[in-house]
Write an enzyme that holds these catalytic residues in place. Structure first.
Site, PDB file in Angstrom:
ATOM      1  N   ALA A 129       0.867  -1.183   0.000  1.00  0.00           N
ATOM      2  CA  ALA A 129       0.000   0.000   0.000  1.00  0.00           C
ATOM      3  C   ALA A 129       0.898   1.224   0.000  1.00  0.00           C
ATOM      4  O   ALA A 129       1.910   1.251   0.700  1.00  0.00           O
ATOM      5  CB  ALA A 129      -0.919   0.015   1.219  1.00  0.00           C
ATOM      6  N   GLN A 135       4.414   4.471   2.902  1.00  0.00           N
ATOM      7  CA  GLN A 135       4.021   3.230   2.236  1.00  0.00           C
ATOM      8  C   GLN A 135       4.315   2.061   3.168  1.00  0.00           C
ATOM      9  O   GLN A 135       5.102   2.178   4.111  1.00  0.00           O
ATOM     10  CB  GLN A 135       4.734   3.062   0.902  1.00  0.00           C
ATOM     11  CG  GLN A 135       6.227   2.931   0.967  1.00  0.00           C
ATOM     12  CD  GLN A 135       6.842   2.963  -0.438  1.00  0.00           C
ATOM     13  OE1 GLN A 135       6.431   3.742  -1.294  1.00  0.00           O
ATOM     14  NE2 GLN A 135       7.839   2.115  -0.674  1.00  0.00           N
ATOM     15  N   ASP A 289      -8.713   9.321  10.489  1.00  0.00           N
ATOM     16  CA  ASP A 289      -8.399   9.173   9.069  1.00  0.00           C
ATOM     17  C   ASP A 289      -9.009   7.868   8.551  1.00  0.00           C
ATOM     18  O   ASP A 289      -8.335   7.048   7.936  1.00  0.00           O
ATOM     19  CB  ASP A 289      -6.887   9.175   8.866  1.00  0.00           C
ATOM     20  CG  ASP A 289      -6.471   9.505   7.427  1.00  0.00           C
ATOM     21  OD1 ASP A 289      -7.331  10.028   6.685  1.00  0.00           O
ATOM     22  OD2 ASP A 289      -5.323   9.237   7.063  1.00  0.00           O
TER      23      ASP A 289
END
Length: 514
Positions: A129, A135, A289
């Protein structure tokens, strides 16, 4: 503010307009001034966007502009009910499918961050991801004397701090321009909003703080069901590297895979929304988030799995009570309660009418009752909210911005899982349980403990205040000729009495404000 920040802001506006960012906004719901601004911006839009309505190039443009712009796109991607299904699909790649950084840099990053412990991470994969800030790689952790474990290794993008600071400087420039040239924008307090977001993003740039956030949330939810988070591997954490246990799950946006696994999407949506409300209202500490790239479904249990705790929200007990009362007021159609709480917390100025504001809230709330998410036009609701905030001169509360943004994300993801979602029915068990506890004996005990704690803190400061008062008196005596003893004693008693009264007033105000 450097001139470069204004040029960067102007460049961002040009790029966004060219790539169709303004075409996805619900123009019919916006105030006239904003409509006019968007119409002007769309004059430079690419022909392909005007012809097809697709914004495939916007992802790459937002990534080039910087991480703050990517966050904006991620939020829009969770609201197909506002921006449209095609636009949301085009933007979804911002959540975890951004271009990764050079894989040749990975070994050096790990060694510089973890030292000799980097050698314990084996079989580091290609990125599984990649988002705007960092990442994630899959790896195998081999520690002598321990069982080998599969772990997730998160690394910040090289140079991300510099890009972020450039972003925030341009956002500050935009906020100050808005305040200087638009009187209406001042009530929204754009500079303070940017400052709040700036603070949360600075925390996101230190993965040691993210590890601490995971640890705190794990302690908060240790007795909960339906919501799972990874475990921190503390020996392999640094400022720019975070290692956690690996969690297997189905991406929450992959509805076909969720259905194929036999997971009840309605139950999953309820678990997600209730978990968010529980964390916010009960704990005052929540994942801020919750876009689909950070959420998974456990194929074995049907639970929600959450990752990426870089942005966390925190609200105090008064703000938690505000949120609970607002939701409960809408659930029970007590719009007077909803209105009064907006006055209490400072959203609406005191010179406005509570009754008139309650009427405006009723006009928003009543059409939502008994309707499923699929039947509600959020664009129309937003338009009405815009009108109400302007009519009643509502003020922004910057400390609640993260909460509001997170509610938009959580509710948006939940309604994509379950288009028939009734948010009031789903929210009632969490909100009602917390309010019953607050109004019951345990809540009263908590209030008493809080009052006693503040009283004790105030009492501890009394000797310091008296010492300061005595020192002030001594300095005053040194500057003046000594008066008669009786007059001096009288003045001393008067000053000490005044200080004592002041201390009592301070203690009383502390108790009242609590």
């Amino acid at each position: 503010m450097a001139l470069g920040s204004y040029f960067r802001l102007a460049h961002a506006g040009w790029v966004l307009a060219r790539e169709g960012a303004f075409s996805v906004l619900p123009v019919q719901s916006l105030p006239p001034m904003m409509k006019a601004g968007i119409a002007l911006a769309r004059l430079v839009e690419r022909r392909a966007v005007r012809r097809t309505g697709r914004i495939e190039r916007l992802n790459a443009a937002l990534h080039r502009l910087g991480p703050s712009y990517v966050k904006f796109g991620q939020t829009l991607a969770t609201r197909p009910d506002i921006v449209g299904a095609e636009a949301a699909a085009d933007l979804s790649g911002l959540q975890d499918r951004m271009p990764p950084f050079d894989p040749a840099l990975v070994p050096g990053i790990l060694e510089a961050a973890l030292g000799s412990k980097a050698a314990q991470l084996h079989e580091v994969s290609e990125p599984v991801a990649a988002a705007s800030i960092a990442q994630v790689h899959r790896a195998r952790l081999r520690v002598p004397g321990e069982v080998n474990r599969v772990v997730a290794v998160k690394m910040l993008r090289p140079g991300i701090a510099e890009r972020f600071h450039a972003d925030t400087r341009s956002l500050y420039a935009g906020a100050r321009l808005a305040e200087a040239f638009s009187r209406a924008s001042r009530r929204l307090r754009p500079t303070e909003v940017v400052r709040t977001l700036d603070h949360s993003m600075r925390l996101e740039l230190d993965l040691r703080l993210e590890a601490a956030a995971i640890s705190e949330m794990a302690q908060n939810i240790r007795d909960d069901e339906g919501f799972v988070i990874p475990e921190v591997q503390w020996d392999h954490v640094a400022e720019n590297v975070l290692t956690t246990s690996w969690v297997d799950g189905i991406p929450i946006r992959d509805h076909a895979a969720i259905d194929a696994a036999g997971i009840d999407r309605k139950a999953l949506a309820a678990k997600l929304l209730q978990a968010f409300l529980r964390h916010a209202i009960r704990d005052g500490f929540f994942h801020a988030d919750m876009h689909p790239g950070n959420l998974f479904a456990d194929p074995r249990t049907g639970d929600v799995i959450a990752v990426d705790f870089g942005i966390m929200g925190r609200i105090n007990r008064r703000e938690r009570r505000f949120l609970a009362d607002i939701l409960y007021g809408f659930i029970t159609r007590d719009y007077r309660l909803v209105a009064q709480r907006h006055f209490d917390i400072g959203y609406v100025p005191q010179h406005q009418s509570v009754d008139d504001f309650a009427l405006a809230i009723r006009s928003i709330g009543e059409p939502l009752h008994g309707r499923t998410a699929a039947d509600i036009s959020m664009a129309r609701v937003l338009g009405q909210l815009f009108a109400v905030t302007e009519l009643f001169d509502m003020q922004t509360r910057p400390e609640l911005v993260l909460l509001q943004k997170s509610m938009v994300l959580a509710e948006g993801v939940s309604r994509t899982l379950d288009p028939a979602l009734d948010i009031w029915t789903v929210a009632e068990p969490v909100v009602g349980q917390w309010l019953r506890r607050e109004e019951g004996p345990l809540g009263r005990i908590d209030d008493l403990v809080g009052h006693l704690t503040r009283l004790g803190e105030a009492a501890v400061r009394v000797p310091d205040l008296l010492a300061q008062a005595e020192l002030t008196m001594q300095e005053h005596r040194a500057m003046m000729r000594r008066p008669p003893d009786r007059l001096m004693r009288g003045a001393g008693l008067a000053v000490l009495s005044a200080v004592f009264v002041l201390i009592l007033v301070l203690i009383w105000r502390l108790l009242v404000q609590s």
